[in-house]
Design a protein around this motif. Structure first.
Motif, PDB file in Angstrom:
ATOM      1  N   GLU A 173     -25.055  31.645 -25.877  1.00  0.00           N
ATOM      2  CA  GLU A 173     -24.761  32.957 -25.291  1.00  0.00           C
ATOM      3  C   GLU A 173     -23.872  32.836 -24.053  1.00  0.00           C
ATOM      4  O   GLU A 173     -23.088  33.740 -23.754  1.00  0.00           O
ATOM      5  CB  GLU A 173     -26.059  33.662 -24.918  1.00  0.00           C
ATOM      6  CG  GLU A 173     -26.934  34.040 -26.108  1.00  0.00           C
ATOM      7  CD  GLU A 173     -28.290  34.560 -25.680  1.00  0.00           C
ATOM      8  OE1 GLU A 173     -28.527  34.635 -24.449  1.00  0.00           O
ATOM      9  OE2 GLU A 173     -29.105  34.886 -26.562  1.00  0.00           O
ATOM     10  N   GLN A 174     -24.011  31.721 -23.336  1.00  0.00           N
ATOM     11  CA  GLN A 174     -23.248  31.508 -22.094  1.00  0.00           C
ATOM     12  C   GLN A 174     -21.966  30.712 -22.323  1.00  0.00           C
ATOM     13  O   GLN A 174     -21.289  30.342 -21.370  1.00  0.00           O
ATOM     14  CB  GLN A 174     -24.130  30.771 -21.081  1.00  0.00           C
ATOM     15  CG  GLN A 174     -25.412  31.472 -20.730  1.00  0.00           C
ATOM     16  CD  GLN A 174     -25.173  32.806 -20.074  1.00  0.00           C
ATOM     17  OE1 GLN A 174     -24.342  32.925 -19.171  1.00  0.00           O
ATOM     18  NE2 GLN A 174     -25.885  33.837 -20.512  1.00  0.00           N
TER      19      GLN A 174
ATOM     20  N   TYR B  53     -33.199  32.147 -16.720  1.00  0.00           N
ATOM     21  CA  TYR B  53     -33.582  31.504 -17.981  1.00  0.00           C
ATOM     22  C   TYR B  53     -35.049  31.132 -17.863  1.00  0.00           C
ATOM     23  O   TYR B  53     -35.438  30.397 -16.954  1.00  0.00           O
ATOM     24  CB  TYR B  53     -32.715  30.273 -18.241  1.00  0.00           C
ATOM     25  CG  TYR B  53     -33.055  29.545 -19.531  1.00  0.00           C
ATOM     26  CD1 TYR B  53     -33.006  30.214 -20.759  1.00  0.00           C
ATOM     27  CD2 TYR B  53     -33.420  28.203 -19.526  1.00  0.00           C
ATOM     28  CE1 TYR B  53     -33.320  29.552 -21.942  1.00  0.00           C
ATOM     29  CE2 TYR B  53     -33.721  27.537 -20.697  1.00  0.00           C
ATOM     30  CZ  TYR B  53     -33.675  28.221 -21.909  1.00  0.00           C
ATOM     31  OH  TYR B  53     -33.993  27.575 -23.085  1.00  0.00           O
TER      32      TYR B  53
ATOM     33  N   LEU C 285     -34.405  26.707 -28.020  1.00  0.00           N
ATOM     34  CA  LEU C 285     -34.258  27.805 -27.062  1.00  0.00           C
ATOM     35  C   LEU C 285     -33.061  27.559 -26.142  1.00  0.00           C
ATOM     36  O   LEU C 285     -32.296  28.481 -25.836  1.00  0.00           O
ATOM     37  CB  LEU C 285     -35.534  27.952 -26.234  1.00  0.00           C
ATOM     38  CG  LEU C 285     -36.747  28.516 -26.967  1.00  0.00           C
ATOM     39  CD1 LEU C 285     -38.022  28.275 -26.162  1.00  0.00           C
ATOM     40  CD2 LEU C 285     -36.568  30.013 -27.223  1.00  0.00           C
ATOM     41  N   PHE C 286     -32.913  26.313 -25.707  1.00  0.00           N
ATOM     42  CA  PHE C 286     -31.815  25.989 -24.795  1.00  0.00           C
ATOM     43  C   PHE C 286     -30.471  26.109 -25.508  1.00  0.00           C
ATOM     44  O   PHE C 286     -29.511  26.636 -24.935  1.00  0.00           O
ATOM     45  CB  PHE C 286     -32.002  24.583 -24.224  1.00  0.00           C
ATOM     46  CG  PHE C 286     -31.014  24.246 -23.144  1.00  0.00           C
ATOM     47  CD1 PHE C 286     -31.008  24.952 -21.945  1.00  0.00           C
ATOM     48  CD2 PHE C 286     -30.085  23.227 -23.308  1.00  0.00           C
ATOM     49  CE1 PHE C 286     -30.097  24.650 -20.936  1.00  0.00           C
ATOM     50  CE2 PHE C 286     -29.185  22.915 -22.313  1.00  0.00           C
ATOM     51  CZ  PHE C 286     -29.186  23.628 -21.127  1.00  0.00           C
TER      52      PHE C 286
ATOM     53  N   SER D 163     -29.741  28.071 -27.933  1.00  0.00           N
ATOM     54  CA  SER D 163     -29.482  29.505 -28.104  1.00  0.00           C
ATOM     55  C   SER D 163     -28.965  30.120 -26.808  1.00  0.00           C
ATOM     56  O   SER D 163     -28.000  30.897 -26.811  1.00  0.00           O
ATOM     57  CB  SER D 163     -30.765  30.211 -28.550  1.00  0.00           C
ATOM     58  OG  SER D 163     -30.568  31.607 -28.629  1.00  0.00           O
ATOM     59  N   PHE D 164     -29.593  29.757 -25.687  1.00  0.00           N
ATOM     60  CA  PHE D 164     -29.159  30.280 -24.389  1.00  0.00           C
ATOM     61  C   PHE D 164     -27.744  29.825 -24.064  1.00  0.00           C
ATOM     62  O   PHE D 164     -26.896  30.616 -23.647  1.00  0.00           O
ATOM     63  CB  PHE D 164     -30.123  29.818 -23.296  1.00  0.00           C
ATOM     64  CG  PHE D 164     -29.657  30.128 -21.905  1.00  0.00           C
ATOM     65  CD1 PHE D 164     -29.782  31.401 -21.379  1.00  0.00           C
ATOM     66  CD2 PHE D 164     -29.069  29.140 -21.118  1.00  0.00           C
ATOM     67  CE1 PHE D 164     -29.329  31.692 -20.093  1.00  0.00           C
ATOM     68  CE2 PHE D 164     -28.622  29.417 -19.837  1.00  0.00           C
ATOM     69  CZ  PHE D 164     -28.758  30.701 -19.322  1.00  0.00           C
TER      70      PHE D 164
ATOM     71  N   SER E 157     -35.010  23.523 -19.483  1.00  0.00           N
ATOM     72  CA  SER E 157     -34.018  22.793 -20.272  1.00  0.00           C
ATOM     73  C   SER E 157     -34.592  21.426 -20.611  1.00  0.00           C
ATOM     74  O   SER E 157     -35.513  20.935 -19.941  1.00  0.00           O
ATOM     75  CB  SER E 157     -32.719  22.631 -19.475  1.00  0.00           C
ATOM     76  OG  SER E 157     -32.901  21.687 -18.425  1.00  0.00           O
TER      77      SER E 157
ATOM     78  N   SER F 168     -34.875  29.850 -10.323  1.00  0.00           N
ATOM     79  CA  SER F 168     -34.434  30.592 -11.508  1.00  0.00           C
ATOM     80  C   SER F 168     -34.518  32.104 -11.330  1.00  0.00           C
ATOM     81  O   SER F 168     -33.961  32.854 -12.122  1.00  0.00           O
ATOM     82  CB  SER F 168     -35.255  30.181 -12.733  1.00  0.00           C
ATOM     83  OG  SER F 168     -36.616  30.510 -12.554  1.00  0.00           O
TER      84      SER F 168
END
Length: 378
Positions: A313-314, A190, A306-307, A309-310, A194, A217
């Motif tokens: 997805e997870q 990522y 952004l976080f 959205s990530f 965060s 990361s």
């Protein structure tokens, strides 16, 4: 007159593809001359030593892989010019206390210093001081808690603890001109910080850190200036020949001039089973994408978006983990196109889980229950 500088590399893990070269101390084919010259001119060259140096096959029980190399590979690290190995990470304890002892013995034999872990809690050295030019420079090494917690009867690392870590940094700043924090934390693959990692790193700066470098990361992330200090959220790999993908193939060396309080990212790229400095075209491309992310995170609310959205997805990965990766529950969720998890984590079940995960009193109880279960399974 040339400036004095510290050079920091990201994650380094020796693999089967380059173990023989490191063991023989003949690493000239793995690193190009320009990179070696940059290392040799530095006053201090630091790596994140993300493996155990051991011949043991007795890996600890944990989630994730076990990383190791033969203790003789320390010769290659010495030939590379490594001065300091940061060992506060999630793989140094992969082979337990014996693996730590073997690692320290191998590094000590070739006179490479190490910091960030120990064979018992009371012996952990969380920082080390160097003289760089006319300044006292202190390196503070700390890591997130991932199967690496030290106890009095077992080895581990200097784990981030909000009740202690910030005090450590304050105390170190009182005795040193420049405090460099190397923090093994962040979400793998990522490229952005965060919201919570941002708060931690900024607090480290407020406590006296001049620079905070987040590793772990396995990809180049983004950076910001905060209160006159440099925070890097994701340095990327240095040498980690364990996957051919967009994340693992590039990284940053961080060149620090403490006297001028200047930090310069220097791109490196994977070259077969080794590493070279990026050529001008590659460097421009890597830094252009890096600077774009640096700009993005300065926009109000962007980190949070952004976080989210990530995490979206997870979503199923994490919800499945909460259910112990139960096969039949995964099947039901797939058949119902995600509705099974929605139903399972709805209403009172959701609030009950949130309460357990966020209330310190409940979280402490759950962690103790899981520790007892873990001991019973060993």
């Amino acid at each position: 007159m040339a400036s004095n500088y510290v050079l920091v590399a990201g994650d380094l893990s020796i693999t089967k593809s380059n173990e023989d070269a490191f063991a023989s101390g003949n690493i000239s084919d793995l690193f190009d001359l320009q990179l070696k010259q940059l290392i040799d001119r530095s006053d201090l060259f630091i790596i994140n030593h993300e493996m155990a140096l051991t011949t043991s096959d007795a890996g600890i029980k944990k989630r994730g892989g076990h990383l190791k190399a033969n203790p003789s590979c320390a010769k290659g690290l010495k030939d590379l010019g490594v001065d300091l190995c940061c060992t506060a990470n999630n793989h140094i304890v992969d082979y337990g206390t014996h693996g730590l002892e073997s690692t320290y013995a191998a590094l000590d034999e070739v006179e490479i210093q190490h910091v960030g872990s120990a064979t018992r809690l009371s012996e952990i050295q969380n920082s080390i001081q160097y003289r760089v030019g006319s300044l006292n420079v202190c390196v503070y090494n700390v890591a997130d808690n991932e199967f690496n917690l030290a106890k009095e009867d077992s080895g581990g690392v200097n784990v981030y603890d909000p009740l202690e870590s910030f005090d450590h940094i304050r105390q170190l700043k009182q005795k040193n001109d420049y405090v460099l924090v190397i923090f093994h934390a962040g979400v793998e693959r990522y490229r952005y910080p965060s919201p919570y990692l941002t708060r931690i790193c900024r607090k480290m700066v407020e406590c006296g850190a001049n620079a905070v470098l987040c590793q772990h990361s396995h990809c180049i992330g983004a950076a910001e200036q905060y209160n006159g200090a440099y925070i890097l959220y994701g340095q990327g790999n240095f040498l980690f020949d364990d996957g051919d993908n967009e994340f693992y193939n590039t990284g940053l060396l961080i060149k620090i001039d403490p006297a001028k309080n200047l930090v310069e990212p220097v791109p490196v790229v994977r070259n077969g089973n080794g590493v070279i400095l990026a050529n001008p075209f590659q460097s421009e491309q890597i830094l252009s994408e890096f600077n774009k992310r640096c700009y993005e995170i300065q926009q109000e609310g962007k980190r949070e978006l952004l976080f989210r959205s990530f995490v979206s997805e997870q979503r199923n990965v994490y919800l499945s983990a909460l259910l112990c990766n139960n096969f039949w529950m995964r099947v039901l969720n797939k058949i119902t196109k995600g509705n099974f998890y929605n139903k399972l984590f709805s209403n009172m079940n959701l609030y009950r889980l949130l309460n357990i995960l966020t209330a310190e009193a409940h979280k402490e109880c759950v962690l103790e229950i899981l520790e007892v279960l873990k001991r019973g399974n060993q």
